[in-house]
Every structure is written in C-alpha cells, then in structure tokens.
Design an enzyme around this catalytic site. Sequence first.
Site, PDB file in Angstrom:
ATOM      1  N   ASN A   1     -38.669   1.821 -26.936  1.00 44.00           N
ATOM      2  CA  ASN A   1     -38.322   2.131 -25.549  1.00 44.00           C
ATOM      3  C   ASN A   1     -39.276   3.220 -25.077  1.00 44.00           C
ATOM      4  O   ASN A   1     -39.130   4.377 -25.468  1.00 44.00           O
ATOM      5  CB  ASN A   1     -36.857   2.613 -25.495  1.00 44.00           C
ATOM      6  CG  ASN A   1     -36.484   3.122 -24.111  1.00 44.00           C
ATOM      7  OD1 ASN A   1     -37.181   2.876 -23.136  1.00 44.00           O
ATOM      8  ND2 ASN A   1     -35.370   3.845 -24.031  1.00 44.00           N
ATOM      9  N   TRP A   2     -40.237   2.814 -24.270  1.00 45.26           N
ATOM     10  CA  TRP A   2     -41.273   3.774 -23.845  1.00 45.26           C
ATOM     11  C   TRP A   2     -40.789   4.704 -22.744  1.00 45.26           C
ATOM     12  O   TRP A   2     -41.489   5.629 -22.352  1.00 45.26           O
ATOM     13  CB  TRP A   2     -42.522   3.023 -23.380  1.00 45.26           C
ATOM     14  CG  TRP A   2     -43.258   2.346 -24.504  1.00 45.26           C
ATOM     15  CD1 TRP A   2     -42.938   2.379 -25.836  1.00 45.26           C
ATOM     16  CD2 TRP A   2     -44.435   1.533 -24.406  1.00 45.26           C
ATOM     17  NE1 TRP A   2     -43.840   1.644 -26.569  1.00 45.26           N
ATOM     18  CE2 TRP A   2     -44.773   1.108 -25.713  1.00 45.26           C
ATOM     19  CE3 TRP A   2     -45.236   1.116 -23.351  1.00 45.26           C
ATOM     20  CZ2 TRP A   2     -45.880   0.298 -25.978  1.00 45.26           C
ATOM     21  CZ3 TRP A   2     -46.334   0.309 -23.614  1.00 45.26           C
ATOM     22  CH2 TRP A   2     -46.648  -0.091 -24.918  1.00 45.26           C
ATOM     23  N   LYS A   3     -39.642   4.420 -22.176  1.00 48.87           N
ATOM     24  CA  LYS A   3     -39.101   5.218 -21.066  1.00 48.87           C
ATOM     25  C   LYS A   3     -40.151   5.362 -19.954  1.00 48.87           C
ATOM     26  O   LYS A   3     -40.987   4.473 -19.799  1.00 48.87           O
ATOM     27  CB  LYS A   3     -38.607   6.575 -21.572  1.00 48.87           C
ATOM     28  CG  LYS A   3     -37.729   6.439 -22.820  1.00 48.87           C
ATOM     29  CD  LYS A   3     -36.957   7.671 -23.125  1.00 48.87           C
ATOM     30  CE  LYS A   3     -36.205   7.469 -24.422  1.00 48.87           C
ATOM     31  NZ  LYS A   3     -35.243   8.499 -24.692  1.00 48.87           N
TER      32      LYS A   3
ATOM     33  N   HIS B   1     -28.634   1.868 -21.355  1.00 45.83           N
ATOM     34  CA  HIS B   1     -29.169   2.983 -22.153  1.00 45.83           C
ATOM     35  C   HIS B   1     -28.472   4.260 -21.672  1.00 45.83           C
ATOM     36  O   HIS B   1     -28.159   4.398 -20.482  1.00 45.83           O
ATOM     37  CB  HIS B   1     -30.687   3.077 -21.949  1.00 45.83           C
ATOM     38  CG  HIS B   1     -31.316   4.114 -22.820  1.00 45.83           C
ATOM     39  ND1 HIS B   1     -31.290   5.448 -22.518  1.00 45.83           N
ATOM     40  CD2 HIS B   1     -31.945   4.007 -24.014  1.00 45.83           C
ATOM     41  CE1 HIS B   1     -31.899   6.132 -23.490  1.00 45.83           C
ATOM     42  NE2 HIS B   1     -32.301   5.267 -24.407  1.00 45.83           N
TER      43      HIS B   1
ATOM     44  N   GLU C   1     -29.423   7.068 -20.864  1.00 40.09           N
ATOM     45  CA  GLU C   1     -30.031   7.750 -19.708  1.00 40.09           C
ATOM     46  C   GLU C   1     -29.665   7.052 -18.406  1.00 40.09           C
ATOM     47  O   GLU C   1     -29.547   7.687 -17.361  1.00 40.09           O
ATOM     48  CB  GLU C   1     -31.557   7.848 -19.909  1.00 40.09           C
ATOM     49  CG  GLU C   1     -31.888   8.887 -20.975  1.00 40.09           C
ATOM     50  CD  GLU C   1     -33.115   8.595 -21.807  1.00 40.09           C
ATOM     51  OE1 GLU C   1     -33.973   7.809 -21.385  1.00 40.09           O
ATOM     52  OE2 GLU C   1     -33.210   9.163 -22.915  1.00 40.09           O
TER      53      GLU C   1
ATOM     54  N   GLU D   1     -26.322   4.094 -30.068  1.00 40.62           N
ATOM     55  CA  GLU D   1     -27.177   5.268 -29.931  1.00 40.62           C
ATOM     56  C   GLU D   1     -26.316   6.486 -29.604  1.00 40.62           C
ATOM     57  O   GLU D   1     -25.941   6.695 -28.433  1.00 40.62           O
ATOM     58  CB  GLU D   1     -28.168   5.067 -28.788  1.00 40.62           C
ATOM     59  CG  GLU D   1     -29.100   3.903 -28.988  1.00 40.62           C
ATOM     60  CD  GLU D   1     -30.371   4.093 -28.157  1.00 40.62           C
ATOM     61  OE1 GLU D   1     -31.426   4.245 -28.760  1.00 40.62           O
ATOM     62  OE2 GLU D   1     -30.278   4.130 -26.928  1.00 40.62           O
TER      63      GLU D   1
ATOM     64  N   GLY E   1     -33.640  11.754 -28.732  1.00 36.87           N
ATOM     65  CA  GLY E   1     -34.697  12.708 -28.368  1.00 36.87           C
ATOM     66  C   GLY E   1     -34.450  14.119 -28.849  1.00 36.87           C
ATOM     67  O   GLY E   1     -35.128  15.052 -28.406  1.00 36.87           O
TER      68      GLY E   1
ATOM     69  N   SER F   1     -33.536   9.326 -32.589  1.00 37.22           N
ATOM     70  CA  SER F   1     -34.485  10.068 -33.437  1.00 37.22           C
ATOM     71  C   SER F   1     -34.841   9.337 -34.733  1.00 37.22           C
ATOM     72  O   SER F   1     -34.954   9.971 -35.784  1.00 37.22           O
ATOM     73  CB  SER F   1     -33.960  11.477 -33.718  1.00 37.22           C
ATOM     74  OG  SER F   1     -33.792  12.185 -32.513  1.00 37.22           O
TER      75      SER F   1
END
Length: 249
Positions: free
Chosen positions: A9-11, A96, A98, A167, A173, A212
């Site tokens: 997931n490159w965000k 996700h 976020e 997650e 992160g 992570s």
Amino acid sequence: MRQPLVVGNWKMNGSLAKTGDLLHTLSVGINDKIACEVGVCVPFVYLNVAKFAVSDDSLLTIGAQTVSEYDAGAYTGEVSARMLADFGCSWVLVGHSERRTIFNEKNKELVKKTLAAQKNGLTPIYCVGETEADYKSGETFSVIAEQINALLNCDEVDLTQLVLAYEPVWAIGTGLTASPEEAQKVHVFIRDLVKVKNVEAAVKVRILYGGSVKPDNALALFGQEDIDGGLIGGASLDAKAFISICQKA
Ligand code: PEP
C-alpha cells in the site's frame, strides 16, 4: 491450501519518476522464484503508469487504495470500480484504517464499496482493526466482530471473492507489531466469524496481517497458520525490503 498474498500500500507517496522506477524494479524482482501472489496498490494518478509498466504476463498485479460506492455520474472527485477495472486493477483496498479514521468511512458505505468492487471483477481487500484505545481496553474482538459482521450481514457480498486484512491501527506506521501469536488469535477469530456464515468461504478466504511488517519480522508472522500474507505500508516503498518480505510469504 491458500496461496499467500502480499500487497503493498503505497498510500499518498511517490512521484511520476519514482513510481516508474519502483514499478520497474518490482516487475523484475517479483518473478517465479517467489511463491506468493503479489500486488501493489498505487495512487490513482499513477495507475496509468502502472498499467503500462507491468506487462500482462507479469507476476506483479496492481490495485487501488479506495473506490467509489457509486457506478458513475455526478460524484466529483470519485473513482469508480469500473474505471479501476479499465486500468487493469486486480485489487482495491476497502476500509483501510486511514479511510475509516481520517475520512470517516463507516461500515455501511464500506460494504457498498465491497459490492461495487466485486460487481466489476475486482477483489476487495476489506481491512479491519482496533485502535490503540480499543486494544488497551480489551475491546479488540468486539471491534473486529462489528467490522466483519457488517460484511457478513450483507447477503449480496460474495465471501469467496474477497480478501480480509487485519491491521491493528496502533501497529500501522508505528514500528510496533502484534506478536505473531496475538495476530494469529485475531485471524482465527475472523475466520471463525466467516465460518458461521459460510464454511467454504472460511476455508478459502485469505486473511492478511498488516502493521509494521518488515523483512525481519515477516517470517514469524507469515509462519502462523491463519496468516495468509501481509498488507505492507512503509516497507512497500523500498523495492529491496518489499521483495524480501515477498520471499518470506
Ligand atoms: C498499512 O498502511 O496498511 C500498513 C500496514 O502500514 P505499515 O506497514 O507502514 O505499518
């Protein structure tokens, strides 16, 4: 036997040049020596680059990080599942953390996004996870149950055509990870919830762990029976680290 899957997931990271370089390195490095399936979820604006950088016979597949629940029309700024399919996407992340926390996406609309993805031939990767406060107050299982049950309670969702990702929000992160044993317990819990609704789907569904994951902890996590691969954020932006994680799945 479930084939392991690792998805990056490159965000909201990268540039045109960096994305091209990273895709090129990955499409060479993700070869038939790697036993798992591999995908990368790139920002929308780079899907075009990804479509052409990754050949049809490449083992690297591409996806997006969110999708509209709507098919088409006056929804300024949205991107539909059909558009993602046009660009050769195999995957799309749904829910996700976020998206849930920063953009306030709720289970009800996430189920609609899951349906939109499936209707257009994409595999949704439906993400669940508890916050640090939930974790500390012992609410992990009830939070996960609510998020998963939203999906299970919708009869139109095809439980055999999706991927789930656990997650823990406190691990995303942060450099913290759930221990392999702790993550395995949650994965079993999720699989058991699916089993109540559909035994065949429970055996088949891949449940990824995210939070992570790095080359040095991937092996222990992926070694757990119900952890079928990983959803990788930060480490997926580093080709060497990402390929190394894929080699461990
Ligand atoms: C993620 O964003 O899905 C994620 C797991 O991030 P990280 O690997 O950086 O914790």
